[in-house]
Scaffold this motif. Structure first.
Motif, short mmCIF file in Angstrom:
data_model
loop_
_atom_site.label_atom_id
_atom_site.label_comp_id
_atom_site.label_asym_id
_atom_site.label_seq_id
_atom_site.Cartn_x
_atom_site.Cartn_y
_atom_site.Cartn_z
N LEU A 12 0.70 -1.05 -0.07
CA LEU A 12 0.05 0.01 0.14
C LEU A 12 0.87 1.28 -0.20
O LEU A 12 0.51 2.30 -0.75
N THR A 31 -6.26 -0.47 -1.85
CA THR A 31 -6.53 -1.42 -0.62
C THR A 31 -6.83 -2.82 -1.30
O THR A 31 -6.49 -3.81 -0.88
N CYS A 34 -3.98 -4.24 -3.01
CA CYS A 34 -2.81 -4.58 -2.04
C CYS A 34 -3.57 -5.99 -1.19
O CYS A 34 -2.52 -6.89 -0.66
N SER A 35 -4.63 -5.84 -0.92
CA SER A 35 -5.21 -7.08 -0.36
C SER A 35 -5.17 -8.46 -0.88
O SER A 35 -4.53 -9.36 -0.41
#
Lengths: 171, 109
Positions: A12, A31, A34-35
């Motif tokens: 992130l 988000t 990156c998750s």
């Protein structure tokens, strides 16, 4: 869980740096991406990290890494000058040679980083690594004699010890 | 009174850009003139990396301390990681297909 969280935060951070601006759309999209990345990559990323020791040890290692990295950059430029001189020479002369160099390293990060180190320095190119016999396969561009080859091998072993110290606890 | 800092910065930037251009040009020349794949990989590994580092360092000095410089530093790190890996993969593939380098010292072009 810790690994995933750390990977998520690092990716992130990179996302924010490259996006260049902060708004709700960019952060939401970052988000989500990156998750997914941290879910997929967390285990494989941390499998290669073998740093151990207390905070003092890590500070010493980071300082040591800085010196190794500086030497690496210096070597890159020195090697680039030699290669560019050959590129612009009227009659370039090469003495290519492929050699095998045995290593005692067990650590995969150690082997990977040293192969990386080899590729950029001293007229050498890491071609392959034989995990069965623990041999680096190296291509040299400018080694004329066996005596010079032995000198180069000794130099490479010295560099190998310097790189290996990063991952060993004695620092 | 003349402010020497911007002039010095410009000189440093020009030095970095000229050095980088020289190394990038030598990469291109090396890729054409060198006799076999492995020697060409030497040119692409070393000269390209030195050229890339010089150009990016020049950009960082030109930009000063800021967000763009941080991006450039991360680009520099990516270059340092990916360039040797790309060269290693090409060399490894070639080596596993049992091609041996030419033991010659003569330029074929």
């Amino acid at each position: 869980m810790k690994k995933k969280l750390l990977t998520f935060m690092l990716t992130l951070g990179l996302w924010v740096v490259f996006a260049g601006r902060m708004n709700i759309q960019v952060m939401m999209f970052g988000t989500i991406i990156c998750s997914i990345l941290s879910h997929l990559l967390a285990n494989s990323v941390f499998r290669f990290v073998h740093l151990n020791g207390g905070p003092k040890q890590i500070v010493i290692k980071i300082t040591y890494m800085f010196f190794v990295f500086s030497a690496f950059l210096y070597d890159v430029f020195l090697s680039a000058v030699k290669v560019s001189r050959q590129a612009f020479a009227w009659n370039p002369s090469f003495s290519p040679r492929i050699v095998k160099l045995k290593t005692s390293d067990e650590n995969s990060s150690d082997i990977g980083i040293f192969a990386h180190f080899l590729t950029c320095t001293q007229g050498a190119l890491a071609l392959d690594f034989d995990p069965l016999h623990k041999n680096y396969v190296i291509h040299w561009i400018d080694v004329d004699s066996d005596a010079e080859a032995e000198t180069r091998k000794a130099l490479i072993r010295k560099q190998e010890h310097l790189v290996a110290k990063i991952f060993h606890s004695e620092g | 009174m003349i402010d020497f800092l911007p002039i010095l910065r410009q000189i440093v930037v020009y030095v970095f850009f000229l050095t980088g251009s020289y190394f990038l040009l030598s990469t291109a020349v090396g890729m054409i003139r060198f006799p076999d794949l492995y020697t060409r990989l030497h040119a692409s590994a070393k000269c390209l990396m030195a050229g890339g580092i010089s150009i990016l360092m020049g950009c960082i000095v030109l930009e000063g301390i800021g967000f763009v410089s941080l991006k450039l530093i991360i680009l520099l790190l990516f270059l340092l990681i990916t360039n040797p890996i790309a060269n290693h993969v090409i060399a490894c593939l070639d080596h596993s297909n049992t091609m041996t380098p030419n033991p010659i010292s003569k330029n074929r072009s």
